[in-house]
Design an enzyme around this catalytic site. Structure first.
Site, PDB file in Angstrom:
ATOM      1  N   TYR A 156       1.298  -1.616   0.044  1.00  0.00           N
ATOM      2  CA  TYR A 156       0.253  -0.110   0.461  1.00  0.00           C
ATOM      3  C   TYR A 156       0.520   1.296  -0.152  1.00  0.00           C
ATOM      4  O   TYR A 156       0.871   2.769  -0.893  1.00  0.00           O
ATOM      5  CB  TYR A 156      -0.735  -0.274   1.712  1.00  0.00           C
ATOM      6  CG  TYR A 156      -2.324   0.747   1.424  1.00  0.00           C
ATOM      7  CD1 TYR A 156      -3.228   1.438   0.430  1.00  0.00           C
ATOM      8  CD2 TYR A 156      -1.806   2.172   2.541  1.00  0.00           C
ATOM      9  CE1 TYR A 156      -3.732   2.363   0.486  1.00  0.00           C
ATOM     10  CE2 TYR A 156      -2.577   2.588   1.932  1.00  0.00           C
ATOM     11  CZ  TYR A 156      -3.955   3.197   2.104  1.00  0.00           C
ATOM     12  OH  TYR A 156      -4.816   4.353   2.018  1.00  0.00           O
ATOM     13  N   LYS A 179       1.061   4.227  -2.585  1.00  0.00           N
ATOM     14  CA  LYS A 179       0.407   5.446  -2.584  1.00  0.00           C
ATOM     15  C   LYS A 179       1.872   6.504  -3.030  1.00  0.00           C
ATOM     16  O   LYS A 179       1.574   7.596  -3.544  1.00  0.00           O
ATOM     17  CB  LYS A 179       0.260   5.634  -1.717  1.00  0.00           C
ATOM     18  CG  LYS A 179      -1.198   4.762  -0.816  1.00  0.00           C
ATOM     19  CD  LYS A 179      -2.539   5.655  -1.389  1.00  0.00           C
ATOM     20  CE  LYS A 179      -3.943   4.960  -1.804  1.00  0.00           C
ATOM     21  NZ  LYS A 179      -4.886   6.017  -2.263  1.00  0.00           N
TER      22      LYS A 179
HETATM   23  P1  NAP Z   1     -13.651   2.893   1.938  1.00  0.00           P
HETATM   24  O1  NAP Z   1     -15.204   3.417   2.553  1.00  0.00           O
HETATM   25  O2  NAP Z   1     -13.177   0.877   2.157  1.00  0.00           O
HETATM   26  O3  NAP Z   1     -14.464   3.271   0.091  1.00  0.00           O
HETATM   27  C1  NAP Z   1     -13.007   3.083  -1.101  1.00  0.00           C
HETATM   28  C2  NAP Z   1     -14.457   3.751  -1.900  1.00  0.00           C
HETATM   29  O4  NAP Z   1     -13.445   2.969  -3.539  1.00  0.00           O
HETATM   30  C3  NAP Z   1     -15.961   2.591  -2.019  1.00  0.00           C
HETATM   31  O5  NAP Z   1     -16.668   3.673  -2.497  1.00  0.00           O
HETATM   32  C4  NAP Z   1     -15.418   1.591  -3.295  1.00  0.00           C
HETATM   33  O6  NAP Z   1     -16.901   0.752  -4.459  1.00  0.00           O
HETATM   34  C5  NAP Z   1     -14.234   1.908  -4.016  1.00  0.00           C
HETATM   35  N1  NAP Z   1     -13.087   0.952  -5.061  1.00  0.00           N
HETATM   36  C6  NAP Z   1     -12.362   0.227  -4.184  1.00  0.00           C
HETATM   37  N2  NAP Z   1     -11.651  -0.502  -5.059  1.00  0.00           N
HETATM   38  C7  NAP Z   1     -12.552   0.086  -6.323  1.00  0.00           C
HETATM   39  C8  NAP Z   1     -12.283  -0.616  -7.088  1.00  0.00           C
HETATM   40  N3  NAP Z   1     -11.084  -1.632  -7.975  1.00  0.00           N
HETATM   41  N4  NAP Z   1     -12.508   0.036  -8.244  1.00  0.00           N
HETATM   42  C9  NAP Z   1     -13.615   1.705  -8.195  1.00  0.00           C
HETATM   43  N5  NAP Z   1     -13.966   1.868  -6.791  1.00  0.00           N
HETATM   44  C10 NAP Z   1     -13.111   0.977  -6.315  1.00  0.00           C
HETATM   45  O7  NAP Z   1     -12.090   3.689   2.112  1.00  0.00           O
HETATM   46  P2  NAP Z   1     -11.859   5.398   2.683  1.00  0.00           P
HETATM   47  O8  NAP Z   1     -11.195   5.196   3.620  1.00  0.00           O
HETATM   48  O9  NAP Z   1     -13.136   5.847   2.320  1.00  0.00           O
HETATM   49  O10 NAP Z   1     -10.509   5.715   1.434  1.00  0.00           O
HETATM   50  C11 NAP Z   1     -10.719   6.760   0.109  1.00  0.00           C
HETATM   51  C12 NAP Z   1      -9.345   6.803   0.109  1.00  0.00           C
HETATM   52  O11 NAP Z   1      -9.065   7.315   0.889  1.00  0.00           O
HETATM   53  C13 NAP Z   1      -8.748   5.387  -0.778  1.00  0.00           C
HETATM   54  O12 NAP Z   1      -7.853   5.654  -1.664  1.00  0.00           O
HETATM   55  C14 NAP Z   1      -7.579   5.749   0.632  1.00  0.00           C
HETATM   56  O13 NAP Z   1      -6.617   4.304   0.290  1.00  0.00           O
HETATM   57  C15 NAP Z   1      -7.226   6.629   0.879  1.00  0.00           C
HETATM   58  N6  NAP Z   1      -7.309   6.854   2.641  1.00  0.00           N
HETATM   59  C16 NAP Z   1      -7.699   6.310   3.188  1.00  0.00           C
HETATM   60  C17 NAP Z   1      -7.338   6.791   4.536  1.00  0.00           C
HETATM   61  C18 NAP Z   1      -8.038   6.320   6.037  1.00  0.00           C
HETATM   62  O14 NAP Z   1      -7.720   5.801   6.990  1.00  0.00           O
HETATM   63  N7  NAP Z   1     -10.027   5.814   5.893  1.00  0.00           N
HETATM   64  C19 NAP Z   1      -6.067   7.700   4.882  1.00  0.00           C
HETATM   65  C20 NAP Z   1      -5.724   7.757   3.604  1.00  0.00           C
HETATM   66  C21 NAP Z   1      -5.717   7.537   2.399  1.00  0.00           C
HETATM   67  P3  NAP Z   1     -17.193  -0.360  -4.562  1.00  0.00           P
HETATM   68  O15 NAP Z   1     -16.538  -1.279  -2.660  1.00  0.00           O
HETATM   69  O16 NAP Z   1     -18.208  -0.380  -5.097  1.00  0.00           O
HETATM   70  O17 NAP Z   1     -15.375  -0.730  -5.644  1.00  0.00           O
END
Ligand code: NAP
Length: 257
Positions: A154, A158
């Protein structure tokens, strides 16, 4: 360069129906954008589109599949016209010790987080170049700015997103298209809830202890609110951020300076 308002502009938010993406969708709608949300599953996006049919369109694709993506982007363009703003937010975070990180896990992390960002940007950029204006915002992570144990794939993906952001910003500097990255720390979404569940099942710690360990990384001692990430994205989309490109904005309570 003339300031361009986002009112009425078409924004594509990948992963826009859940978690951080849903907060971004809501924020861009509040600013007057029409928003297409893209994800692999149809139901969450359709639920948003049903509540706000004139402002939200839902399409399905895996961001790492160029064929599915091309169809979804065409569908989005037919609904709301050329795409002016792209938020590459779809992502996943799997953890494993480095020696237990097999090639399949490595590839999954690169595919969704890095290749997905590249493919979505390639699919949408021609609209922005044609218009002479556009915004690409990549939701990377503090894991793109520093290293964490047990998430090497990951982190590598990133860090790649940030490298792509910087290179593309330089390449597009004279086109009216800006490219930036927003880097959240641990944010209160399903992704973190799933990480907590994994830590609990692998280590036998209780959830409160596991959560305290995660929160400890943030000097403010808390999880980030998805709306705080959305605010940074919205600012980068706005006319006041026209001179900001190739940058990484950490939304992490001061974890990464
Ligand atoms: P989340 O709640 O798990 O949501 C992820 C979203 O991405 C869902 O809508 C999912 O929809 C979509 N997705 C996942 N794989 C996909 C694929 N192969 N194709 C199309 N859509 C896809 O995650 P989140 O925490 O909101 O994270 C959003 C972003 O922020 C990510 O890039 C993550 O790495 C980044 N981030 C998150 C955190 C954290 O602590 N939460 C911290 C730093 C960065 P489907 O399942 O329907 O595909």
């Amino acid at each position: 360069m003339t300031a361009v308002t986002v009112v009425g502009q078409h924004a594509l938010v990948t992963g826009g129906a859940r978690g951080i993406g849903a907060a971004i969708t809501q924020r861009l709608r509040a600013q007057g954008c029409r928003v297409t949300v893209l994800g692999r599953s149809a139901a969450p996006g359709q639920a948003l589109a049903e509540q706000d049919p004139d402002g939200i369109c839902a399409v399905t694709a895996d961001v790492a599949d160029a064929g599915q993506l091309a169809q979804a982007v065409d569908q989005a363009r037919r609904r709301f016209g050329p795409i002016a703003l792209l938020v590459n937010n779809a992502g996943q975070a799997e953890s494993a010790a480095f020696l237990k990180t097999d090639a399949a896990l490595w590839q999954r992390m690169l595919d969704v987080n890095l290749t997905g960002t590249m493919l979505c940007t390639q699919a949408v950029l021609p609209d922005m170049l044609q218009a002479g204006w556009g915004r690409v915002i990549n939701v990377a992570s503090t894991a793109g700015q520093t290293g964490y144990a047990y998430v090497s794939a990951y982190c590598a993906a990133k860090h790649g997103v940030i490298g792509l952001t910087r290179a593309l910003a330089r390449e597009l500097a004279a086109t009216g298209v800006t490219v930036n990255a927003v880097c959240p720390g641990y944010t209160d979404t399903d992704l973190v809830r799933e990480s907590l569940a994994r830590i609990v099942s692998r280590t036998g710690r209780d959830e409160a202890t596991a959560r305290a360990e995660l929160v400890k990384t943030n000097p403010q001692g808390r999880l980030i609110d998805p709306a705080e990430v959305a605010d940074a994205v919205a600012w980068l989309c706005g006319p006041g951020a026209g001179a900001v490109t190739g940058q990484t904005i950490s939304v992490s309570g001061g974890e990464v300076m």
